[in-house]
Enzyme design. Structure first.
Site, PDB file in Angstrom:
ATOM      1  N   ASP A  95      -2.638   9.988  -7.359  1.00  0.00           N
ATOM      2  CA  ASP A  95      -1.836   9.211  -6.577  1.00  0.00           C
ATOM      3  C   ASP A  95      -0.677  10.512  -5.817  1.00  0.00           C
ATOM      4  O   ASP A  95      -1.371  11.637  -5.416  1.00  0.00           O
ATOM      5  CB  ASP A  95      -0.989   8.271  -7.269  1.00  0.00           C
ATOM      6  CG  ASP A  95      -0.273   7.177  -6.598  1.00  0.00           C
ATOM      7  OD1 ASP A  95       0.715   7.391  -5.978  1.00  0.00           O
ATOM      8  OD2 ASP A  95      -1.081   6.139  -6.485  1.00  0.00           O
ATOM      9  N   ASP A  96       0.102  10.210  -5.409  1.00  0.00           N
ATOM     10  CA  ASP A  96       1.067  11.068  -4.494  1.00  0.00           C
ATOM     11  C   ASP A  96       1.373  12.443  -5.276  1.00  0.00           C
ATOM     12  O   ASP A  96       1.394  12.543  -6.446  1.00  0.00           O
ATOM     13  CB  ASP A  96       2.515  10.300  -4.708  1.00  0.00           C
ATOM     14  CG  ASP A  96       3.350  10.780  -3.331  1.00  0.00           C
ATOM     15  OD1 ASP A  96       3.017  11.872  -2.643  1.00  0.00           O
ATOM     16  OD2 ASP A  96       4.612  10.214  -3.289  1.00  0.00           O
ATOM     17  N   ASN A 149       5.232   3.305   2.537  1.00  0.00           N
ATOM     18  CA  ASN A 149       6.637   3.229   1.574  1.00  0.00           C
ATOM     19  C   ASN A 149       8.025   2.853   2.342  1.00  0.00           C
ATOM     20  O   ASN A 149       9.118   3.237   1.688  1.00  0.00           O
ATOM     21  CB  ASN A 149       6.662   4.363   0.733  1.00  0.00           C
ATOM     22  CG  ASN A 149       5.963   4.318  -0.485  1.00  0.00           C
ATOM     23  OD1 ASN A 149       5.885   3.005  -1.010  1.00  0.00           O
ATOM     24  ND2 ASN A 149       4.997   5.298  -0.749  1.00  0.00           N
ATOM     25  N   CYS A 159      -1.291  -0.687  -0.030  1.00  0.00           N
ATOM     26  CA  CYS A 159      -0.458  -0.598  -0.652  1.00  0.00           C
ATOM     27  C   CYS A 159       0.882  -0.543   0.103  1.00  0.00           C
ATOM     28  O   CYS A 159       0.683   0.172   1.153  1.00  0.00           O
ATOM     29  CB  CYS A 159      -0.401   0.679  -1.758  1.00  0.00           C
ATOM     30  SG  CYS A 159       0.865   0.537  -2.981  1.00  0.00           S
ATOM     31  N   ASP A 217       4.788  -2.924  -7.287  1.00  0.00           N
ATOM     32  CA  ASP A 217       5.187  -2.138  -8.410  1.00  0.00           C
ATOM     33  C   ASP A 217       5.610  -2.346  -9.683  1.00  0.00           C
ATOM     34  O   ASP A 217       5.730  -1.639 -10.644  1.00  0.00           O
ATOM     35  CB  ASP A 217       6.411  -1.073  -7.645  1.00  0.00           C
ATOM     36  CG  ASP A 217       5.715   0.014  -6.570  1.00  0.00           C
ATOM     37  OD1 ASP A 217       4.328   0.277  -6.741  1.00  0.00           O
ATOM     38  OD2 ASP A 217       6.388   0.497  -5.886  1.00  0.00           O
ATOM     39  N   LYS A 270      -6.145   5.355  -1.781  1.00  0.00           N
ATOM     40  CA  LYS A 270      -5.265   4.182  -1.430  1.00  0.00           C
ATOM     41  C   LYS A 270      -4.319   4.494  -0.445  1.00  0.00           C
ATOM     42  O   LYS A 270      -3.752   5.635  -0.185  1.00  0.00           O
ATOM     43  CB  LYS A 270      -4.458   4.567  -3.198  1.00  0.00           C
ATOM     44  CG  LYS A 270      -3.291   3.835  -3.291  1.00  0.00           C
ATOM     45  CD  LYS A 270      -2.636   3.754  -4.689  1.00  0.00           C
ATOM     46  CE  LYS A 270      -1.383   3.187  -4.761  1.00  0.00           C
ATOM     47  NZ  LYS A 270      -0.391   3.287  -5.855  1.00  0.00           N
ATOM     48  N   TRP A 271      -4.000   3.435   0.245  1.00  0.00           N
ATOM     49  CA  TRP A 271      -3.377   3.695   1.642  1.00  0.00           C
ATOM     50  C   TRP A 271      -1.815   3.038   1.474  1.00  0.00           C
ATOM     51  O   TRP A 271      -1.843   1.864   1.387  1.00  0.00           O
ATOM     52  CB  TRP A 271      -4.255   2.932   2.678  1.00  0.00           C
ATOM     53  CG  TRP A 271      -3.628   3.110   4.104  1.00  0.00           C
ATOM     54  CD1 TRP A 271      -2.708   2.382   4.552  1.00  0.00           C
ATOM     55  CD2 TRP A 271      -4.524   3.570   4.889  1.00  0.00           C
ATOM     56  NE1 TRP A 271      -2.346   2.708   5.702  1.00  0.00           N
ATOM     57  CE2 TRP A 271      -3.747   3.460   6.194  1.00  0.00           C
ATOM     58  CE3 TRP A 271      -5.734   4.272   5.044  1.00  0.00           C
ATOM     59  CZ2 TRP A 271      -4.030   4.010   7.633  1.00  0.00           C
ATOM     60  CZ3 TRP A 271      -6.043   4.621   6.491  1.00  0.00           C
ATOM     61  CH2 TRP A 271      -5.183   4.559   7.443  1.00  0.00           C
ATOM     62  N   ASP A 272      -1.039   3.995   1.380  1.00  0.00           N
ATOM     63  CA  ASP A 272       0.487   3.425   0.791  1.00  0.00           C
ATOM     64  C   ASP A 272       1.157   3.566   2.358  1.00  0.00           C
ATOM     65  O   ASP A 272       0.863   3.870   3.330  1.00  0.00           O
ATOM     66  CB  ASP A 272       1.056   4.258   0.041  1.00  0.00           C
ATOM     67  CG  ASP A 272       1.876   3.672  -0.853  1.00  0.00           C
ATOM     68  OD1 ASP A 272       2.518   2.542  -0.399  1.00  0.00           O
ATOM     69  OD2 ASP A 272       2.155   4.009  -2.072  1.00  0.00           O
ATOM     70  N   TRP A 277      11.240  -6.129  -3.280  1.00  0.00           N
ATOM     71  CA  TRP A 277      10.261  -4.930  -4.064  1.00  0.00           C
ATOM     72  C   TRP A 277      10.465  -5.556  -5.378  1.00  0.00           C
ATOM     73  O   TRP A 277      11.560  -6.172  -5.989  1.00  0.00           O
ATOM     74  CB  TRP A 277      11.064  -3.880  -3.725  1.00  0.00           C
ATOM     75  CG  TRP A 277      10.475  -2.713  -4.556  1.00  0.00           C
ATOM     76  CD1 TRP A 277       9.252  -2.032  -4.456  1.00  0.00           C
ATOM     77  CD2 TRP A 277      10.938  -2.174  -5.758  1.00  0.00           C
ATOM     78  NE1 TRP A 277       8.920  -1.028  -5.113  1.00  0.00           N
ATOM     79  CE2 TRP A 277      10.044  -1.215  -6.115  1.00  0.00           C
ATOM     80  CE3 TRP A 277      11.951  -2.530  -6.568  1.00  0.00           C
ATOM     81  CZ2 TRP A 277      10.185  -0.388  -7.334  1.00  0.00           C
ATOM     82  CZ3 TRP A 277      12.140  -1.611  -7.845  1.00  0.00           C
ATOM     83  CH2 TRP A 277      11.122  -0.978  -8.363  1.00  0.00           C
ATOM     84  N   ARG A 285      13.435   6.022   1.312  1.00  0.00           N
ATOM     85  CA  ARG A 285      12.765   6.995   0.514  1.00  0.00           C
ATOM     86  C   ARG A 285      12.758   8.349   1.231  1.00  0.00           C
ATOM     87  O   ARG A 285      11.585   9.004   1.098  1.00  0.00           O
ATOM     88  CB  ARG A 285      11.476   6.512   0.345  1.00  0.00           C
ATOM     89  CG  ARG A 285      11.099   6.789  -1.171  1.00  0.00           C
ATOM     90  CD  ARG A 285       9.267   6.806  -1.252  1.00  0.00           C
ATOM     91  NE  ARG A 285       9.130   6.868  -2.779  1.00  0.00           N
ATOM     92  CZ  ARG A 285       7.968   7.236  -3.108  1.00  0.00           C
ATOM     93  NH1 ARG A 285       7.070   7.391  -2.226  1.00  0.00           N
ATOM     94  NH2 ARG A 285       7.657   7.452  -4.158  1.00  0.00           N
TER      95      ARG A 285
HETATM   96  C1  GLA Z   1       4.557   3.518  -3.957  1.00  0.00           C
HETATM   97  C2  GLA Z   1       3.494   2.958  -4.634  1.00  0.00           C
HETATM   98  C3  GLA Z   1       3.354   3.458  -5.988  1.00  0.00           C
HETATM   99  C4  GLA Z   1       2.958   4.859  -5.789  1.00  0.00           C
HETATM  100  C5  GLA Z   1       4.104   5.436  -5.072  1.00  0.00           C
HETATM  101  C6  GLA Z   1       3.555   6.902  -4.779  1.00  0.00           C
HETATM  102  O1  GLA Z   1       5.731   3.157  -4.547  1.00  0.00           O
HETATM  103  O2  GLA Z   1       3.747   1.492  -4.669  1.00  0.00           O
HETATM  104  O3  GLA Z   1       1.987   2.621  -6.686  1.00  0.00           O
HETATM  105  O4  GLA Z   1       1.807   5.183  -5.114  1.00  0.00           O
HETATM  106  O5  GLA Z   1       4.552   4.809  -3.734  1.00  0.00           O
HETATM  107  O6  GLA Z   1       4.941   7.719  -3.871  1.00  0.00           O
END
Ligand code: GLA
Length: 720
Positions: free
Chosen positions: A368-369, A480, A523, A545, A476-478, A203, A443
């Site tokens: 974002d989130d 995590n 993402c 990130d 934006k498709w994350d 990461w 997370r």
């Molecule tokens: C990940 C993404 C970030 C952001 C966060 C939101 O870490 O890489 O850019 O979108 O999630 O929780």
């Protein structure tokens, strides 16, 4: 026809103007590799297959006097689809377990056909090519008992030095056939003096370059994280030890896939090299129903160094892989809220951000989130994709954005589920791991079991409800966390990893078909799923990130070996390591965007950003997004990072140079690449004019004192 079959010798020749790929049928119908390299109009098959000595080793298959007599031994041959179980330490691409438990797997030629264009893989992403762009050779092979069919297809591209390889396994009987391994790619080379170059990390340290010589035995890397991962990337190179950016022979290998993968390069006792690449066999056991389609593999060749391989992949990705129709059009300047607000915001704050972002030139605002469920902390609400009206009035926010002439984007993390979510409370079986095992949280979250069609349908319906109700231009498709504890409520565990990926592809494919105007950016905790599979759906992917610009130099440099800058999500952030100009110039060699508290900028910082914005608008689309990228100095090998990009008409170029440690006065010239030698170029700033030939052979003079992290951006324009 760029694929020719000589029935008399059993040799197939796939070629374009620059490359040739030869393969042949052994007497018993096994596929043998003969040659992959620069264009050759003729091959001496005997010299490629006859090692010239007599010996005895394990032969293939059950006792077969005939085979023993003709002396064909697959373990000392270059193969296209080597048998498993024939005393070959290089390993085999396919392993089947038959109902009696045996695993001896060998496929024999039955028929072939040659056709224009290339196959589509249905559920899986792949490159596309029209009838005039590519020609394909499809083999139908079966195993000895006639229980499994293997369809192996090679596609040669007319204008790209690349071969795509596809493989489908099909059951021909009712018996219980298990696929234990299904690697799409095998390349056997008659030499072993190569460096293996691959891109590994962590990461915030994605795709760091690693180069080391091959040696006896196997060098391998993989992902068993359920996604292509931060740790490794499904792309690698083999290069002659002396190969540089511009000289020497080299091969590139890429897998169009986003889940577990395996790569192995094995040096045999005969000093040949076998490369295997495909679907990861970690915990993989597939009960072969109708068929198993393996991910597409890509194989490229260069006899003029590594740069040509990068150009081949960059062009292939931009022209034949990404399916977003407007991929070559200018993209709006993106502002992302994450690093500024994290999860703490309300309508008023977002409106203020939109206004401030507009002031620094943003044209697309991405929330974002934090906008959904009860997502004020990151331990909840994944899976509850309904707007948290009490926190943010999304309609007001979007209207405000559109009134300011900005597009609007929203963050989702569709493949995850929180313990603390309505979805989990209603459908605990949608979380991977079930109640059968102790589950790890990463997370604070669990992985959605997207191998279950019902779970995918549920997320699809929720996302459609949002995308139908609001005017959203970008998603934006994350993703995590990595995948662990693969127990599923319904999917056999040997199939979970692959079916998760299929579920994801199905979901994004359905959404993109329904909302063709929406631009999807990938993402995964930064760049944890930066691969050819996701790029098919997402024209850009958040690269990391890590927005520290110096770290970014390494990350973007490593990423560029396979992936073009037009796909590298790159934002100017608050990171204090360098000033805004350097940060912005580095982001310019990605997609370019902004991500900070825009209200916290000083006037001079704002001015610095606005200046680079101007460069973005004027040059980015032609020079970087659709131009040709060249690596000039490697931060992995030198104290510098330097690269440049040249517009297709070679009239404009942007050149970036940075040093890392401080350096005293010394002679220092930066030779450029890709320019037209006979043109004259004016360098913006001091307005000096040089011929292309001068800049290619002498370079830009950087003889001076350099404090640490000094950087320069040179804009070159042809003098008309
Ligand atoms: C990940 C993404 C970030 C952001 C966060 C939101 O870490 O890489 O850019 O979108 O999630 O929780």
């Amino acid at each position: 026809m760029p694929i020719v079959y000589d029935g008399a010798t059993g040799v197939f020749h796939l070629f374009n103007r620059r490359i040739s790929y030869y393969l042949g049928l052994s007497e018993h119908g096994l596929l043998q590799h003969l040659y992959f390299g620069s264009r050759l109009n003729k091959i001496d098959r005997r010299s490629m297959t006859d090692l010239g000595w007599d010996w005895s080793e394990t032969y293939l298959g059950p006792d077969d006097v005939e085979r023993r007599r003709t002396g064909f031994y697959s373990d000392r041959s270059l193969m296209e689809l080597a048998p498993h179980g024939a005393n070959d330490k290089r390993g085999a691409p396919v392993i089947i377990r038959y109902p009696d438990g045996s695993r001896l797997t060998a496929f024999f030629y039955r028929s072939h056909r040659i056709y224009t264009g290339k196959p589509d893989l249905g559920m899986l992403p792949c490159t596309r090519a029209g009838d005039s762009e590519a020609t394909s050779l499809e083999f139908t092979l079966t195993d000895q008992a006639g229980t499994v069919e293997c369809r192996l297809t090679y596609t040669v591209f007319e204008n790209l030095d690349v071969i795509a390889r596809n493989m489908t396994l099909r059951r021909l009987t009712d018996s219980d056939i298990r696929v234990l391994r299904a690697y799409t790619l095998e390349l056997d080379l008659p030499e072993s003096t190569y460096d293996l170059i691959h891109f590994c990390g962590d990461w915030a340290q994605e795709r760091f370059l690693d180069r080391a010589p091959l040696h006896d035995g196997t060098q391998s890397f993989c992902s068993n994280y359920g996604r292509s991962s931060h740790e490794e990337n499904p792309f690698a190179l083999l290069a002659e030890p002396s190969a540089t950016e511009t000289t020497g022979q080299a091969y590139a290998f890429g897998l169009v896939y986003s889940g577990n993968f395996d790569f192995a390069a094995s040096v045999s006792k005969w000093k040949t090299t076998r490369v295997l690449l495909g679907l990861g066999d970690f915990d993989f056991e597939w009960s072969l129903g109708e068929e198993l389609v393996a991910p597409e593999a890509l194989l490229a060749y260069s006899n003029e160094g590594i740069e040509h391989l990068s150009h081949t992949f960059h062009d292939l990705i931009r022209n034949n892989l990404i399916r977003y129709p407007a991929v070559a059009k200018p993209r709006p300047l993106l502002f992302n809220s994450w690093e500024g607000t994290l999860l703490t915001f309300d309508t008023e704050k977002i409106i203020r951000y939109i206004d401030e972002a507009a002031r620094i030139g943003a044209e697309l605002f991405v929330l974002d989130d934090g906008w959904f469920g009860r997502r004020d902390t990151d331990d909840r609400s994944l899976g509850d994709w309904t707007v948290n009206e009490g926190k943010v009035d999304l309609k007001t926010v979007i209207d405000h954005c559109h009134r300011r002439n900005m597009k609007f984007g929203l963050w989702f993390e569709p493949e995850m589920i929180s313990y603390d979510s309505d979805l989990y409370r209603t459908h605990p079986e949608y979380a991977l791991g079930g109640r059968k095992v102790e589950r790890s949280l990463s997370r604070h979250q669990l992985v959605l079991d997207s191998s279950l069609p019902a779970a995918v349908d549920c997320i699809f319906a929720q996302m459609c409800a949002v995308l139908d109700a609001y005017e959203i231009d970008y998603v934006k498709w994350d993703h995590n966390r990595s995948v662990a504890e693969i127990a599923s409520a319904a999917t056999p565990s040997g199939e979970v990893y692959h079916r998760l990926v299929l579920g994801t592809y199905d979901l994004i494919d359905r959404l993109e078909s329904r909302y063709p105007h929406v631009f999807f950016e990938g993402c995964a905790s930064g760049g944890g799923r930066y691969d050819l599979g996701m790029l098919c759906y997402c024209p850009q992917i958040w690269t990391s990130d890590e927005t520290d610009p110096i770290q970014r130099l390494f990350i973007q440099y490593g990423t560029s070996f396979a992936y073009p800058p037009s796909t590298m999500g790159a934002h100017v952030s608050k990171s204090a390591v360098t000033g805004y100009t350097t940060k912005a110039e580095i982001a310019l060699f990605g997609t370019y965007g902004l991500e900070m508290d825009p209200g916290g900028l000083t006037d001079s910082e704002r001015t610095e950003i606005m200046k680079v914005n101007e460069i973005y608008h004027r040059y980015h689309c032609d020079v970087i997004q659709n131009g040709t990228f060249y690596r000039l100095r490697s931060p992995f090998e030198t104290n510098y990072a330097a690269f440049m990009s040249v517009a297709q008409d070679r009239k404009t170029a942007l050149v970036f140079f940075a040093n890392i440690l401080k350096e005293n006065n010394r002679f220092r010239f930066l030779k450029l690449r890709g320019l037209d030698p006979v043109r004259e170029y004016r360098i913006a700033g001091d307005q000096s004019v040089y011929t292309g030939a001068y800049l290619l052979n002498v370079g830009i003079n950087l003889t001076r004192w350099l404090d640490e992290f000094t950087s320069f951006l040179f804009i070159l324009e042809a003098v008309e």
